[in-house]
Each structure stands twice: as C-alpha cells, then as structure tokens.
Design an enzyme around this catalytic site. Structure first.
Site, PDB file in Angstrom:
ATOM      1  N   ASP A 106       0.859  -1.183   0.000  1.00  0.00           N
ATOM      2  CA  ASP A 106       0.000   0.000   0.000  1.00  0.00           C
ATOM      3  C   ASP A 106       0.903   1.243   0.000  1.00  0.00           C
ATOM      4  O   ASP A 106       2.100   1.138  -0.240  1.00  0.00           O
ATOM      5  CB  ASP A 106      -0.923  -0.055   1.230  1.00  0.00           C
ATOM      6  CG  ASP A 106      -2.226   0.690   0.999  1.00  0.00           C
ATOM      7  OD1 ASP A 106      -2.357   1.336  -0.057  1.00  0.00           O
ATOM      8  OD2 ASP A 106      -3.118   0.634   1.865  1.00  0.00           O
ATOM      9  N   HIS A 107       0.327   2.399   0.292  1.00  0.00           N
ATOM     10  CA  HIS A 107       1.067   3.667   0.301  1.00  0.00           C
ATOM     11  C   HIS A 107       2.440   3.547   0.969  1.00  0.00           C
ATOM     12  O   HIS A 107       2.570   2.889   1.991  1.00  0.00           O
ATOM     13  CB  HIS A 107       0.294   4.723   1.099  1.00  0.00           C
ATOM     14  CG  HIS A 107      -1.052   5.002   0.558  1.00  0.00           C
ATOM     15  ND1 HIS A 107      -1.313   6.060  -0.266  1.00  0.00           N
ATOM     16  CD2 HIS A 107      -2.220   4.349   0.709  1.00  0.00           C
ATOM     17  CE1 HIS A 107      -2.584   6.053  -0.583  1.00  0.00           C
ATOM     18  NE2 HIS A 107      -3.166   5.025  -0.015  1.00  0.00           N
ATOM     19  N   GLU A 169      -5.964   6.884   7.199  1.00  0.00           N
ATOM     20  CA  GLU A 169      -5.751   5.444   7.121  1.00  0.00           C
ATOM     21  C   GLU A 169      -4.340   5.111   7.564  1.00  0.00           C
ATOM     22  O   GLU A 169      -3.405   5.850   7.268  1.00  0.00           O
ATOM     23  CB  GLU A 169      -5.969   4.939   5.687  1.00  0.00           C
ATOM     24  CG  GLU A 169      -5.993   3.405   5.612  1.00  0.00           C
ATOM     25  CD  GLU A 169      -6.207   2.888   4.204  1.00  0.00           C
ATOM     26  OE1 GLU A 169      -7.221   2.233   3.980  1.00  0.00           O
ATOM     27  OE2 GLU A 169      -5.358   3.149   3.341  1.00  0.00           O
ATOM     28  N   HIS A 214      -9.891   8.093   1.933  1.00  0.00           N
ATOM     29  CA  HIS A 214      -9.913   6.846   2.708  1.00  0.00           C
ATOM     30  C   HIS A 214     -11.030   6.925   3.741  1.00  0.00           C
ATOM     31  O   HIS A 214     -11.197   7.948   4.399  1.00  0.00           O
ATOM     32  CB  HIS A 214      -8.586   6.648   3.448  1.00  0.00           C
ATOM     33  CG  HIS A 214      -7.439   6.305   2.546  1.00  0.00           C
ATOM     34  ND1 HIS A 214      -6.199   6.864   2.678  1.00  0.00           N
ATOM     35  CD2 HIS A 214      -7.350   5.449   1.498  1.00  0.00           C
ATOM     36  CE1 HIS A 214      -5.385   6.365   1.757  1.00  0.00           C
ATOM     37  NE2 HIS A 214      -6.056   5.511   1.020  1.00  0.00           N
ATOM     38  N   HIS A 253      -7.832   4.731  -5.366  1.00  0.00           N
ATOM     39  CA  HIS A 253      -7.691   4.602  -3.904  1.00  0.00           C
ATOM     40  C   HIS A 253      -8.993   4.998  -3.226  1.00  0.00           C
ATOM     41  O   HIS A 253      -9.786   5.747  -3.779  1.00  0.00           O
ATOM     42  CB  HIS A 253      -6.553   5.492  -3.381  1.00  0.00           C
ATOM     43  CG  HIS A 253      -5.224   4.827  -3.463  1.00  0.00           C
ATOM     44  ND1 HIS A 253      -4.650   4.186  -2.396  1.00  0.00           N
ATOM     45  CD2 HIS A 253      -4.376   4.665  -4.507  1.00  0.00           C
ATOM     46  CE1 HIS A 253      -3.493   3.672  -2.769  1.00  0.00           C
ATOM     47  NE2 HIS A 253      -3.295   3.941  -4.047  1.00  0.00           N
ATOM     48  N   ASN A 275      -8.619  -0.073  -4.773  1.00  0.00           N
ATOM     49  CA  ASN A 275      -8.240  -0.403  -3.397  1.00  0.00           C
ATOM     50  C   ASN A 275      -9.443  -0.361  -2.463  1.00  0.00           C
ATOM     51  O   ASN A 275     -10.250   0.571  -2.520  1.00  0.00           O
ATOM     52  CB  ASN A 275      -7.183   0.581  -2.902  1.00  0.00           C
ATOM     53  CG  ASN A 275      -5.848   0.348  -3.573  1.00  0.00           C
ATOM     54  OD1 ASN A 275      -5.747  -0.425  -4.525  1.00  0.00           O
ATOM     55  ND2 ASN A 275      -4.824   0.997  -3.076  1.00  0.00           N
TER      56      ASN A 275
END
Ligand SMILES: [Zn+2]
Length: 334
Positions: A106-107, A169, A214, A253, A275
């Site tokens: 992820d990020h 998140e 998010h 996202h 995502n």
C-alpha cells in the site's frame, strides 16, 4: 484470462498481461488490505468464488500487525518481517484457491522508505536462496532457471501515487489537506508517464487523485471526479500520438463507500486496480458481531448454556468460530 496467467502468485510479464487484459475488458482488480491470515484467506476465498483474480495488499501497519504488536519494531523490523511473512503465506496457499493472486504494497511515503527497502532486501535474499536451490538440484538447467527466477523475482510493478488521498488510514491523517491537492492535473500524470516509460522494462500504474478519500462517510462528504481520468487519457494520447484511447493504467484509492456509477465511470477511464479497506474492515467485524449476537447464550462462560448448567461451550468460543464468521462475511462483501 491470458494464457500466461496461472493460479498462484502472478509476477513479471504475466502480471502485465493480466493488467492489460483488465483494461481491455473494462474491469478493475480489487486491491484489498489485509492484517492477518484470516483476512488474506478471505480475499482468496472471494476470488475463488468470483473466479479471481485478486490483489492482496500489505500496508506498513498491516505488516507490523502480522508480525505482532509486541515484536521489536526498531528500524521497521516488525513492519518488514510481518509483510514478508504475509507474502510467504500467500505464496504457499494461493495455488490451493486456484486463482491468480498479486502481491502489492500500500502507500509508502518518504519517511516509510526503510520499510520498503527492507522488503526489497528480502526479495533479493529470496532470489539468492532460490538460485542456490536451483544450482543444487538442477545443475543442467542452471542458466535457464537463473533467468526465470530472476524475471519472476525482480520484475516489480511500481504504483506511482500523484496528489493526495484524503481522509485517514494506517496512521496517516490527511483530513485537513488543501482540497486542490485531491485532484491531479493531466500535466502531472504526463510528467510521470514520460519519466517512467523511459525506464527499460519499466512497469507502472498511476494512482492519480480524483477526489479519493480513505474511509466511509455520510453521503455528500466526498466529491469524486473520475472525469479527471478521462481527460488525462485524452491528454496523454495526444502527447503520445498513440492508437490506444487508454495509454495509462490507473489505480482507484479509497474505493470503499463509492457509488457504483463513479466506480463504473472510473473503470471506463482505464482504472484496473481498485483499493478497498474500510468496507471489508466493516464486513469482517460485522460477521464476528453477528456470530456473537446469534450465539450470545453460549459465549458467557466456559461452562453452562441454555441446554444445561454443566454444558461446555468450547465449540462456540474456539477463536476459529468467530474468526471464520468474519472471514465469510468479508469474502461475501468482496
Ligand atoms: Zn489508499
């Protein structure tokens, strides 16, 4: 599905073939955040039921949780070890679900690069280990095997994130970020596209922000503008002078809580990965919560339930029961 894409973990050229196939056939592969073997298995169960493929996504915090919150996390050691352990779990069991599975992180913001560097080192270690095994058992095919293993293990796909995903998140709070940064400009995507395309054998996707956030909020709080992705494809097609209407492979996202209309319109613009975290977090919890409510009278003590004061409740409080309820609910939602 392309012939190169087989059940199990998909990497290298097969991965490129799969992403191109998704773009041509206008679907996005779910990239689902996981925190334990239970959520990993729920992803693969959902993929099996739906006919796959799926992306299992490890965030830095998710990786740390897999290692265990009490594990020493100096220099991101637990974040790295947990992510590697989760990836190895997928490598061992993915084939048993009969679906193609992609491993994805992820990020990763700049301050988190030690985590990613650790994963790259683990990749190289595993490469050396694999080559050593190949040499030992298959001396005759050494050359062929070395190149195969090499292409399998070093052919990584880079997801380039542009702009900012709002909300909160994994301990990153972007709730107060300037709203203009939530929307990427076509020129910015072109800059990245041009640079990364110049890398020999470079494979990349672009997570261009189009108002993504998010988390899940009450209606009216999130303003997605997938038209940005359509405009960007047009802009880059002109720059390249190419035949394809969708030269860029986009990532969506903050998929949780989005309307079907926005999701479809984004996929039409070349989104091939979506995502999901918040919605599947809720589904996992909801499954366990329903289990608890349904079996409440059997979950108050080790012994004693409506069938008698001496009746044991072991089969109800075995953690596998509530965890399985969470897995089933998450797989259904997916
Ligand atoms: Zn995200």
């Amino acid at each position: 599905m392309p012939a190169s894409v087989k059940p199990g973990v998909v990497t290298g050229q097969a991965l490129v073939d799969l992403l191109n196939y998704a773009k041509e056939n206008e679907f996005a592969i779910p990239g689902v955040n996981v925190v334990a073997s239970s959520s990993i298995n729920a992803c693969m169960e959902a993929a099996k039921k739906a006919g796959g493929p799926i992306m299992v996504t490890f965030s830095r915090g998710g990786g740390q949780f897999i290692a265990g919150k009490a594990a020493d996390n100096s220099d991101d050691a637990a974040c790295i070890a947990g992510t590697v352990a989760g990836a190895l779990h997928v490598r061992q069991v993915a084939k048993l679900y009969g679906v193609p599975v992609i491993l994805h992180t992820d990020h990763c913001q700049k301050a988190w690069l030690p985590w990613f560097d650790g994963l790259m080192e683990a990749n190289e270690e595993s490469l050396e280990e694999n080559i050593a095994i190949c040499k030992k058992h298959m001396a005759d095919f050494k050359k062929k095997f070395e190149s195969e293993v090499l292409s399998q293990l070093v052919d990584l796909l880079l997801e380039m994130e542009l702009g900012v995903t709002g909300g909160e998140e994994d301990g990153v709070d972007n709730t107060d970020v300037d709203s203009s940064r939530l929307y990427t400009q076509p020129e910015e995507v072109w800059q990245v596209y041009e640079t990364l395309s110049a890398v020999p054998n470079g494979k990349f996707t672009v997570a261009a922000a189009f108002g993504n956030v998010h988390g899940v909020y009450a209606p009216g709080n999130v303003s997605l503008k997938p038209v940005i992705l359509h405009n960007t494809q047009k802009y880059i097609k002109e720059k390249l002078g190419c035949d394809s209407d969708k030269p860029v492979s986009f990532v969506f996202h903050g998929g949780s809580g989005s309307s079907l209309e926005d999701i479809r319109y984004a996929i039409e613009a070349g989104v091939i990965k979506m995502n999901i975290d918040t919605d599947t977090q809720w589904a996992f919890w909801d499954g366990m919560n329903e289990y608890q409510k349904k079996n409440k009278d059997y979950l108050q003590a080790q012994i004693g339930n409506p069938e008698g004061p001496e009746k044991p409740n072991k089969k109800y409080y075995d953690p596998r029961m509530s965890l399985r309820a969470g897995e089933e609910s998450m797989a259904d939602r997916l």
